[in-house]
Design an enzyme around this catalytic site. Structure first.
Site, PDB file in Angstrom:
ATOM      1  N   HIS A   1       8.432  35.874   7.255  1.00  0.00           N
ATOM      2  CA  HIS A   1       7.663  34.965   8.099  1.00  0.00           C
ATOM      3  C   HIS A   1       8.482  33.702   8.330  1.00  0.00           C
ATOM      4  O   HIS A   1       9.426  33.408   7.599  1.00  0.00           O
ATOM      5  CB  HIS A   1       6.271  34.662   7.517  1.00  0.00           C
ATOM      6  CG  HIS A   1       6.277  33.849   6.266  1.00  0.00           C
ATOM      7  ND1 HIS A   1       5.798  34.307   5.075  1.00  0.00           N
ATOM      8  CD2 HIS A   1       6.672  32.585   6.028  1.00  0.00           C
ATOM      9  CE1 HIS A   1       5.904  33.389   4.155  1.00  0.00           C
ATOM     10  NE2 HIS A   1       6.438  32.327   4.707  1.00  0.00           N
TER      11      HIS A   1
ATOM     12  N   ASN B   1      10.495  36.711   3.073  1.00  0.00           N
ATOM     13  CA  ASN B   1       9.161  37.293   3.162  1.00  0.00           C
ATOM     14  C   ASN B   1       8.783  37.681   4.590  1.00  0.00           C
ATOM     15  O   ASN B   1       7.634  38.012   4.872  1.00  0.00           O
ATOM     16  CB  ASN B   1       8.116  36.315   2.606  1.00  0.00           C
ATOM     17  CG  ASN B   1       8.242  36.151   1.108  1.00  0.00           C
ATOM     18  OD1 ASN B   1       8.545  37.097   0.400  1.00  0.00           O
ATOM     19  ND2 ASN B   1       8.032  34.938   0.618  1.00  0.00           N
TER      20      ASN B   1
ATOM     21  N   CYS C   1       3.360  32.901  12.188  1.00  0.00           N
ATOM     22  CA  CYS C   1       3.752  33.602  13.409  1.00  0.00           C
ATOM     23  C   CYS C   1       4.875  34.569  13.059  1.00  0.00           C
ATOM     24  O   CYS C   1       5.573  34.394  12.054  1.00  0.00           O
ATOM     25  CB  CYS C   1       4.193  32.622  14.495  1.00  0.00           C
ATOM     26  SG  CYS C   1       5.690  31.699  14.109  1.00  0.00           S
TER      27      CYS C   1
END
Length: 422
Positions: free
Chosen positions: A320, A318, A355
């Protein structure tokens, strides 16, 4: 002809004696059993198979046409007959005999293979060697076994907390897959994929009673339940396969996020219909820690580790950072004297935001009562506060960890914890 002779040498089959009264015709099916399609007469002598080629008589002219007569291949009336035409088919060996021999060899090999002793050599070895897992308890609980590998243990000769967290994540995804709900995303259902929705964890609580070591096999059970009006809770229970002792308990809360806008989203009714039948009506395996995590900044932190950056391998499908990676970053700023003398007994993590691959992070740790272990109210146990934030100050993960001593008898020699700031 060479192949035919070799085949005949390996598969000896007694041929019946020539029948002088047998009828012959111009067709292949009319050839006597003692003569094959190539004009070869075979007979048995002393149990061995002998092959003799028949000579062909000189051709004679009949009405101006040359006709060849084979010796020993005549009818009752001594009427000569023309040999069958030479074709690819009637020159092939008897493949049925060869196939029968090959089949016999394979059956014998299979029997020997099945007679091998595949039983475990000692208790506790791989009980589920392929780690595929299965659905149990009326289809509501997923169970999977893991063998602790040599590369999953640390300096303490036990599995690391990140190893355990990876096992939890793996079983969660395999649970979704086994239930037939895995779409094209990372744990997303088909209806979630249609709407660009993914699951993100907001809170994780883990309690570790004992860490497994190399060669141990652990059994991980996981299940899901509703969490409020717009969330999901997932629980895990980790046991020692050999003894049945509980090793780890974990509970987590999840919400949905749109992977395009990166904003939180409500659970659509179509998705709720997909996952609702798999929910278990039970309390969390770990009682929720409702204590508020205090604010931590550079001024309150005892230990700071700066300049942490994600690598490409830290990202999941995904795009991330995998939540297990956050655990490793938090522990980067844990003081070495505690890490060497204590082991992590429990942790509570609150995930605030994600992040990306270009982020630069700081890891901050504050130790409760950092005036020396002898002054702590509960000698031997240490509690730490943690913060993982972006370089600009935005909070990524807040956490609390509890540590218990590895060697209780050596606590008095540890002394005060040094201050460390970077």
């Amino acid at each position: 002809m060479v192949a035919t002779s070799a085949t005949s040498a390996f598969f000896q089959v007694a041929s019946p004696a020539p029948d002088s009264g047998s009828k012959a015709s111009g067709k292949l099916g009319g050839i006597p059993s003692s003569v094959d399609a190539r004009g070869i007469r075979s007979k048995s002598a002393s149990g061995a198979l002998q092959v003799k080629a028949n000579a062909q008589a000189p051709p004679k002219k009949v009405n101006g046409t040359k006709v060849g007569v084979m010796e020993g291949f005549k009818t009752e009336n001594e009427t000569p007959s023309a040999p069958p035409p030479r074709t690819f088919i009637n020159q092939l060996p008897d493949w049925s005999m060869l196939l029968a021999a090959i089949t016999t060899i394979f059956l014998a090999a299979e029997k020997q293979w099945m007679m091998l002793d595949w039983k475990p050599k000692r208790p506790g070895m791989l009980m589920d060697p392929f780690g595929l897992g299965r659905i149990v308890q009326d289809g509501l609980v997923f169970r999977q076994n893991f063998s602790i590998r040599s590369y999953e243990i640390g300096a303490d000769r036990t599995a690391s907390v990140e190893t355990l967290m990876n096992h939890l994540q793996e079983t969660a995804l395999n649970h979704v897959k086994s239930a037939g709900l895995l779409g094209d995303g990372f744990g997303a259902t088909p209806e979630m994929c249609k709407r660009n929705l993914i699951w993100v964890v907001t809170k994780m609580q883990v309690l570790v009673d004992r860490y497994p070591t190399w060669g141990d096999v652990v059994q991980v059970d996981t299940w899901v339940a509703a969490s409020g009006k717009n969330g999901m809770r997932r629980d895990w229970l980790v046991r020692d396969c050999n003894t049945g002792d509980v090793l780890t308990r974990a509970s987590s809360n999840w919400v949905m996020m749109n992977k395009v806008t990166r904003r939180l989203a409500k659970i659509p009714d179509e998705v709720r219909e997909e996952i609702g039948p798999h929910f278990v009506d039970s309390p969390p395996v770990v009682s929720e820690d409702s204590r508020k995590l205090p604010k931590l900044d550079d001024g309150r932190a005892d230990y700071i580790r700066k300049g942490l950056t994600p690598r490409w391998s830290d990202l999941d499908v995904n795009q991330h950072v995998n939540n297990v990676k956050y655990v490793g970053w938090i522990l980067e700023s844990a003081p070495l004297p505690i890490v060497e003398s204590h082991e992590l007994a429990g942790m509570t993590l609150e995930y605030r935001r994600e992040c990306n691959r270009d982020s630069v992070l700081h890891s901050l740790t504050s130790v409760l009562g950092n005036t020396g272990l002898k002054d702590i109210a509960d000698p031997g146990h240490v509690e730490c506060q943690h913060l993982l934030r972006l370089e600009g100050g935005a909070e990524i993960v807040k956490g609390r960890t509890e540590w218990r001593p590895k060697y209780p008898n050596r606590l008095r020699t540890l002394g005060a914890l040094p201050a460390e700031r970077a």
